[in-house]
Write a protein that holds these residues in place. Structure first.
Motif, short mmCIF file in Angstrom:
data_model
loop_
_atom_site.label_atom_id
_atom_site.label_comp_id
_atom_site.label_asym_id
_atom_site.label_seq_id
_atom_site.Cartn_x
_atom_site.Cartn_y
_atom_site.Cartn_z
N ALA A 53 14.04 4.40 4.42
CA ALA A 53 13.86 5.15 3.18
C ALA A 53 12.91 6.34 3.36
CB ALA A 53 13.30 4.22 2.10
N SER A 54 12.93 7.25 2.39
CA SER A 54 12.03 8.41 2.33
C SER A 54 12.21 9.36 3.51
CB SER A 54 10.55 7.96 2.23
OG SER A 54 10.35 7.16 1.10
N HIS A 106 3.94 7.83 1.94
CA HIS A 106 5.02 7.65 0.98
C HIS A 106 4.79 6.36 0.20
CE1 HIS A 106 7.71 10.84 2.46
NE2 HIS A 106 7.21 10.54 3.66
N ARG A 107 4.58 6.47 -1.11
CA ARG A 107 4.30 5.29 -1.93
C ARG A 107 5.45 4.28 -1.87
NH1 ARG A 107 -0.22 5.96 -4.89
NH2 ARG A 107 -0.92 8.11 -5.25
N ALA A 108 6.69 4.80 -1.85
CA ALA A 108 7.84 3.89 -1.83
C ALA A 108 7.84 3.03 -0.57
CB ALA A 108 9.14 4.69 -1.93
N LEU A 109 7.44 3.61 0.56
CA LEU A 109 7.39 2.84 1.80
C LEU A 109 6.24 1.84 1.79
CD1 LEU A 109 8.24 5.54 4.50
CD2 LEU A 109 9.68 3.64 3.73
N THR A 110 5.10 2.23 1.20
CA THR A 110 3.99 1.28 1.09
C THR A 110 4.43 0.05 0.31
OG1 THR A 110 2.43 3.13 1.06
CG2 THR A 110 1.59 0.99 0.37
N ASN A 124 -2.85 -10.97 6.79
CA ASN A 124 -3.98 -10.24 7.37
C ASN A 124 -3.69 -8.74 7.48
OD1 ASN A 124 -2.05 -10.61 9.40
ND2 ASN A 124 -3.57 -10.67 11.04
N ILE A 125 -2.76 -8.24 6.65
CA ILE A 125 -2.42 -6.82 6.62
C ILE A 125 -2.78 -6.26 5.25
CG2 ILE A 125 -0.63 -5.06 6.96
CD1 ILE A 125 1.05 -7.17 8.39
N THR A 126 -3.46 -5.11 5.24
CA THR A 126 -3.72 -4.38 4.00
C THR A 126 -2.95 -3.07 4.05
OG1 THR A 126 -5.94 -5.32 3.82
CG2 THR A 126 -5.49 -3.33 2.54
N GLN A 127 -2.04 -2.86 3.08
CA GLN A 127 -1.19 -1.67 3.02
C GLN A 127 -1.79 -0.68 2.02
OE1 GLN A 127 -0.29 -4.68 1.97
NE2 GLN A 127 1.15 -5.57 3.45
N ILE A 128 -1.95 0.56 2.45
CA ILE A 128 -2.62 1.57 1.63
C ILE A 128 -1.78 2.84 1.61
CG2 ILE A 128 -4.70 3.02 1.45
CD1 ILE A 128 -5.98 0.62 3.20
N VAL A 199 7.60 11.12 24.55
CA VAL A 199 8.13 10.42 23.38
C VAL A 199 8.63 11.45 22.37
CG1 VAL A 199 6.76 8.30 23.53
CG2 VAL A 199 5.80 10.32 22.40
N ARG A 200 9.23 10.93 21.30
CA ARG A 200 9.64 11.81 20.21
C ARG A 200 9.42 11.10 18.88
NH1 ARG A 200 15.38 15.15 19.67
NH2 ARG A 200 14.78 16.38 17.85
N PHE A 201 8.53 11.65 18.06
CA PHE A 201 8.19 11.07 16.76
C PHE A 201 8.27 12.13 15.68
CE2 PHE A 201 6.39 7.73 19.33
CZ PHE A 201 6.39 6.61 18.52
N VAL A 202 8.36 11.67 14.43
CA VAL A 202 8.26 12.59 13.31
C VAL A 202 6.83 13.15 13.30
CG1 VAL A 202 10.00 11.40 11.93
CG2 VAL A 202 7.60 10.75 11.70
N PRO A 203 6.62 14.35 12.72
CA PRO A 203 5.29 14.94 12.70
C PRO A 203 4.33 14.22 11.78
CG PRO A 203 6.81 16.31 11.46
CD PRO A 203 7.63 15.24 12.12
N LEU A 204 3.05 14.25 12.13
CA LEU A 204 2.00 13.73 11.26
C LEU A 204 1.74 14.79 10.18
CD1 LEU A 204 -0.17 11.51 10.77
CD2 LEU A 204 -1.71 12.87 12.19
N VAL A 205 1.98 14.40 8.92
CA VAL A 205 1.88 15.34 7.80
C VAL A 205 0.71 14.93 6.92
CG1 VAL A 205 3.08 16.29 5.79
CG2 VAL A 205 4.38 15.70 7.87
N GLU A 206 -0.06 15.93 6.50
CA GLU A 206 -1.20 15.66 5.62
C GLU A 206 -0.71 15.48 4.17
OE1 GLU A 206 -4.23 18.58 5.97
OE2 GLU A 206 -4.66 18.10 8.07
N GLY A 207 -1.54 14.84 3.35
CA GLY A 207 -1.22 14.67 1.95
C GLY A 207 -0.48 13.38 1.67
N VAL A 208 -0.18 13.16 0.39
CA VAL A 208 0.50 11.94 -0.07
C VAL A 208 1.74 12.31 -0.87
CG1 VAL A 208 0.29 9.89 -1.54
CG2 VAL A 208 -1.66 10.63 -0.16
N GLU A 209 2.85 11.61 -0.62
CA GLU A 209 4.09 11.81 -1.37
C GLU A 209 4.13 10.82 -2.53
OE1 GLU A 209 6.61 13.95 -1.17
OE2 GLU A 209 5.73 15.05 0.51
N HIS A 210 4.36 11.32 -3.74
CA HIS A 210 4.37 10.43 -4.91
C HIS A 210 5.80 10.00 -5.24
CE1 HIS A 210 0.12 11.12 -5.77
NE2 HIS A 210 0.34 12.36 -5.40
N ASP A 211 6.47 9.42 -4.23
CA ASP A 211 7.85 8.97 -4.46
C ASP A 211 7.87 7.51 -4.87
OD1 ASP A 211 6.96 8.03 -2.02
OD2 ASP A 211 8.63 8.82 -0.85
#
Length: 211
Positions: A53-54, A106-110, A124-128, A199-211
């Motif tokens: 998703a997202s 991405h809130r939806a992924l959290t 023992n996992i905290t999702q933020i 390796v190949r990863f998506v870029p690290l993006v600043e900010g928060v998506e309100h999805d």
């Protein structure tokens, strides 16, 4: 996860250099099918990245295994993960460390990761939801930090939140096509850098998506 699925996955992991038994056991215990969409469930045990998703992706198991092996989390460690996605990598880390904090923009992924972890009884996992490039200062310092998105350079806030003697594994690179997985170890005198693999990863993006 059938025994055949498990065997196929373990063979793929070993063939690509994942040999740490603790890591292999943790990956054997986490059903990747839970972390992909039903559309791709039949491919969950192939060693390929898959869309989630997202507009994000779940990394291929061998990359997850190699990054976890390089990170080498220990049973008493407190770990920060940047880039939760659907929660697959955090689930594996939770089998290897005392506590995992995972930050997703991405809130939806959290929300999805929280559901996935609860269904597997991983407490023992905290999702933020937050800007992972700034780390999680209120819980610092961390014994281990894992970043699952590529930055142009190692983010300063993450370096500062690493405990002396601790290490961070992350992809760095200036484009989608030129990225290197590196390991950073904090010493009393500074930081040591080791290049691990392309390796190949998506870029690290600043900010928060309100999805």
């Amino acid at each position: 996860m059938t025994p055949e699925d498990t065997m196929r996955l373990l063979v793929a992991l070993r063939s690509r250099g994942v040999t740490n038994m603790r890591v292999l056991t943790a990956m054997e215990q986490v059903d990747r099918a839970r972390f992909v969409s039903p559309t791709f469930a039949a491919r969950a045990f192939e060693d390929v990245p898959l869309p989630v998703a997202s507009g994000q992706t779940i990394s291929q198991p061998s990359v997850v295994g190699l990054m976890t092996q390089a990170l080498d989390p220990q049973p008493r460690d407190k770990v920060l993960e940047v880039g939760t996605g659907t929660g697959y990598q955090a689930a594996i880390l939770s089998k290897l460390a005392r506590r995992v904090y995972t930050v997703e923009r991405h809130r939806a992924l959290t929300r999805l990761a929280r559901v996935n972890h609860a269904a597997l009884g991983l407490t023992n996992i905290t999702q933020i939801t937050g800007d992972g490039s700034h780390g999680l200062e209120e819980q610092a310092p961390f014994d281990r930090i894992l970043v699952t998105a590529a930055a142009e350079d190692t983010p300063g806030p993450l370096l500062a939140q690493l405990r002396i003697g601790g290490s961070m594994v992350l992809p760095v690179g200036v484009s989608d096509h030129v990225q290197t997985l590196i390991k950073v170890t904090r010493t009393a005198d500074g930081y040591e850098y080791d290049e691990l693999s392309p390796v190949r990863f998506v870029p690290l993006v600043e900010g928060v998506e309100h999805d």
